[in-house]
Write an enzyme that holds these catalytic residues in place. Structure first.
Site, short mmCIF file in Angstrom:
data_model
loop_
_atom_site.label_atom_id
_atom_site.label_comp_id
_atom_site.label_asym_id
_atom_site.label_seq_id
_atom_site.Cartn_x
_atom_site.Cartn_y
_atom_site.Cartn_z
N ASP A 38 0.83 -1.21 0.00
CA ASP A 38 0.00 0.00 0.00
C ASP A 38 0.86 1.26 0.00
O ASP A 38 0.52 2.26 -0.62
CB ASP A 38 -0.93 0.02 1.22
N SER A 83 -32.77 -14.88 -7.35
CA SER A 83 -32.89 -13.72 -6.45
C SER A 83 -34.34 -13.66 -5.97
O SER A 83 -35.12 -14.58 -6.23
CB SER A 83 -32.45 -12.46 -7.15
N LYS A 119 -33.13 -11.25 6.54
CA LYS A 119 -32.30 -11.28 5.33
C LYS A 119 -30.96 -10.64 5.64
O LYS A 119 -30.86 -9.41 5.75
CB LYS A 119 -33.03 -10.53 4.21
N GLU A 177 -25.47 -17.49 3.60
CA GLU A 177 -24.87 -16.16 3.52
C GLU A 177 -23.53 -16.12 4.26
O GLU A 177 -23.45 -16.56 5.41
CB GLU A 177 -25.85 -15.16 4.14
N CYS A 434 -10.60 33.66 18.21
CA CYS A 434 -11.09 32.37 18.71
C CYS A 434 -10.30 31.26 18.01
O CYS A 434 -10.20 31.23 16.78
CB CYS A 434 -12.58 32.23 18.38
#
Ligand code: IVH
Length: 676
Positions: A38, A83, A119, A177, A434
């Site tokens: 990376d 599906s 689901k 799943e 500020c």
């Protein structure tokens, strides 16, 4: 650094990057750690950002790794993975049941029984068992053909590799799943956008050892091909799955009647945020297998099942605290820190409360249970408070009457247009007195539409502020680079680059200069109008001396609000000091500098998509500085269409039709002579 040397260094990095990619994707060998990989990629990107002439089509910006599809063999599902049709409300459920009843056309009215299963929002997978042995594991793919991800699936502890139970079918594809629990995702969230992405990415690793590192879970819920399955209903099948050693969803239920389905739906939606896995609805399946068989499928979905979806953009959570953020104009914005909750695939832990009035109107308090909505890319907000769940000892939120940053009084101004007090409470300090306001002002000063100093982002502003390197805008041009070079993460090269970017931006257009000051109510458009009228920065500075602010009323588009704001700005001594010093340091172009006979004279441009390293405003001002003009539609009058990243296809098609010249960023810069 010499241009050739830069090119050489860059090429070396690219070669290395391609080498590691090839090793990893083709030979399945990791010769470099993930973080070093990376780092290398980031290095290349940084190089390209710093030296724009380097862009090549070998860049990782363009070649994002190798095609993953090459990694896995495609295998046909013996029975397609279908599906589901969707339902969104009770009416849809009633229609679903009606259609089934009509289709079955029974004499006496059937009481239909359903298996109601949460689901899970993960990645579906099909596990092929032969004689109790897990032989293949496939992804869904396009439903007909999946990818062979057997070895990756085998690393998931929830997936049984061998099943010895007597009643386990000789052949069966168990489907379910693959997902990541929210508590596990917490530790991974820096690497992935959401739990679903994490699951999908991990399942597609070439090396199963990489999959193994991610705590994937598997819940089983259906089957594809089977030989020898002895179950008459989904309920029975689910029970068997459990006996065979699979995990099934603990909140599956057998229900009948749409009223009961609705009740269960609302109950689960309410406790959705307490579950450790993301669900996006409830699946209802006709429980009886022989009825399922009779009903069959339509296109790519079964007639016997439907997914009752939750509204994707809302969730219930608890307010842990209310923070006050202070903006560039001193506005105090309350932000609710909420218990993290996944809304439509995004983990939300902050919700804006807009302003003090909003808190009063909705009586929002710390510890309240609230409904949160996230729509598109806007910051999530609180829709309502569940008053029934409010603790009896809870007390009203008291909005601070002193600025949490500098202690000045906070005030609500009278708005001349609405003839009402503002809903927003502000810090009454003069701005640079500020701390929080100053930091925000500095961030604005270096931002894309303002000075747009390369490599000088919000984080650097904060860091340099903390180190006392910058307190006022002019400090940016007087930085102590020797000190910066010694800081962690900085070196000779990065300091040289920063120095170069700052130096480069000393030359600035008058309108950008006005905008960068962050005067309230003076955005880009107003800054432009003022710059056109006043022509140069000396006229702008002398506004304070002559106090002839009303003169600005001659500008079409500038009103009392803007003039009062400019007046307030100049009445502050620090502001006057800032612009005087900046005027000395910078080369602020006169408005007259904009040529009428520039290289783009009489040429019109339209921009679609995002340009790299250049805001739309910058491109626009570049065109205008060179006497070109910008138009807003593709028409015969358009000379050039400039396309950036993610352009609007419609505009490109229209331009092609009219034979209008299409330029990419490179061509555009070439015309302007900005590239080598
Ligand atoms: S049954 C033929 N049951 O929903 C029926 N699917 O849109 C299709 N899903 O790709 C599968 N939980 O990833 C079924 N209890 C459940 C499910 C479930 C989640 C997913 C699955 C499928 C998608 C269908």
């Amino acid at each position: 650094m010499d241009k050739n040397l830069i090119k050489k260094k860059y090429q070396k990095k690219i070669n290395l990057y391609n080498y590691y990619n090839k090793k990893y994707y083709d030979d399945n060998i990791s010769e470099i750690t993930d973080s070093d990989y990376d780092k290398l990629k980031k290095d290349i990107l940084d190089f390209e950002k710093q030296y724009k002439f380097l862009r090549s089509n070998k860049s990782p910006l363009i070649t994002v790794g190798y095609k993953p599809s090459k990694n896995f063999k495609k295998i046909k599902h013996k029975v397609p993975m279908l599906s589901l049709a969707n339902a969104f409300n009770e009416e849809d459920l009633i229609n679903f049941e009606k259609k089934i009843s009509n289709y079955l056309d029974e004499k006496k009215k059937l009481e239909l029984e359903y298996s109601a299963e949460p689901k899970i929002d993960g990645i579906s997978a099909s596990l092929v068992y032969q004689n109790g042995q897990l032989t293949k594991g496939l992804s869904r793919g396009d439903g007909k053909e999946g990818e062979d991800i057997t070895e990756n699936l085998k690393t998931i502890p929830d997936i049984p590799k061998k099943i010895l139970s007597k009643d386990f079918p000789k052949q069966i594809d168990i489907r379910g799943e693959v997902f990541i629990q929210n508590s596990d995702f917490e530790k991974l969230k820096s690497q992935f956008a959401n739990p679903r992405n994490a699951a999908s990415g991990s399942l597609r690793q070439k090396n199963p050892n990489d999959t193994k590192k991610i705590p994937l879970k598997f819940i089983a819920y259906t089957f594809g091909y089977e030989k020898g399955l002895l179950a008459k209903s989904q309920g029975e099948f689910l029970k068997k799955l459990k006996d065979w050693g699979f995990k099934i969803n603990p909140i599956n239920k057998i229900l009948s009647g749409t009223k009961n389905l609705m009740e269960n739906y609302l109950e689960i939606e309410n406790k959705r945020n307490k579950l450790d896995f993301d669900i996006d609805g409830i699946v209802y399946k006709i429980n009886n297998f022989s009825l399922q068989k009779r009903l069959g499928n339509v296109a790519n979905a079964p007639r016997w099942a439907i997914a009752h979806k939750f509204s994707a953009n809302k969730g219930i959570s608890k307010i842990l605290d209310i923070d006050i953020q202070i903006g560039r104009t001193g506005a105090l914005t309350p932000v609710a820190k909420i218990k993290p909750i996944n809304i439509g695939g995004v983990v939300v832990s902050n919700a804006t409360l807009h302003n003090e009035d909003e808190i009063i109107r909705k009586d929002i308090r710390v510890n309240d249970i609230v409904e949160i909505e996230r729509a598109g890319d806007v910051i999530p907000h609180i829709v309502s408070v569940d008053l029934k769940k409010r603790l009896s000892k809870s007390s009203k939120f008291v909005f601070p009457t002193k600025c949490p940053s500098c202690g000045s009084n906070t005030i609500k101004e009278f708005n001349n247009t609405t003839k009402k007090k503002d809903a927003v409470r502000r810090c009454s300090s003069e701005g640079f007195e500020c701390e929080k306001v100053s930091i925000e002002k500095l961030k604005h000063f270096v931002s894309k539409e303002a000075f747009n100093i390369d490599g000088f982002g919000k984080k650097i502003v904060q860091k340099f502020w903390d180190l006392n390197l910058i307190k006022l805008p002019q400090d940016i041009f007087k930085l102590n680079f020797t000190k910066i070079e010694k800081l962690e993460g900085w070196g000779k090269l990065s300091v040289a680059n920063l120095r170069y970017s700052i130096e480069e931006k000393k030359n600035i257009s008058f309108e950008r200069f006005i905008y960068s000051l962050g005067i309230r109510h003076i955005g880009l458009e107003n800054a432009k109008l003022i710059s056109k009228y006043l022509k140069n920065s000396s006229n702008f500075i002398s506004l304070s001396k002559k106090e002839n602010y009303q003169d600005l009323l001659n500008i079409d588009g500038i009103g009392e609000t803007q003039i009062n704001s400019i007046k307030n700005f100049f009445e502050n001594k620090i502001n006057v000091k800032i612009i005087k010093e900046l005027n000395e340091i910078l080369k602020i172009q006169k408005n007259a500098d904009i040529k009428k006979d520039g290289i783009l004279a009489d040429k019109s441009f339209l921009l679609t998509g995002k340009l790299d390293g250049m805001s739309r405003a910058e491109a626009k001002s570049l065109i205008e500085q060179n006497s070109g003009s910008i138009i807003s539609n593709v028409s015969k009058n358009l000379d050039y269409l400039i396309i950036g990243e993610k352009p609007t296809k419609r505009k490109i098609d229209a331009a092609k039709e009219l034979k209008i010249k299409i330029l990419d960023q490179r061509d555009f810069l070439k015309i302007l002579n900005k590239t080598s």
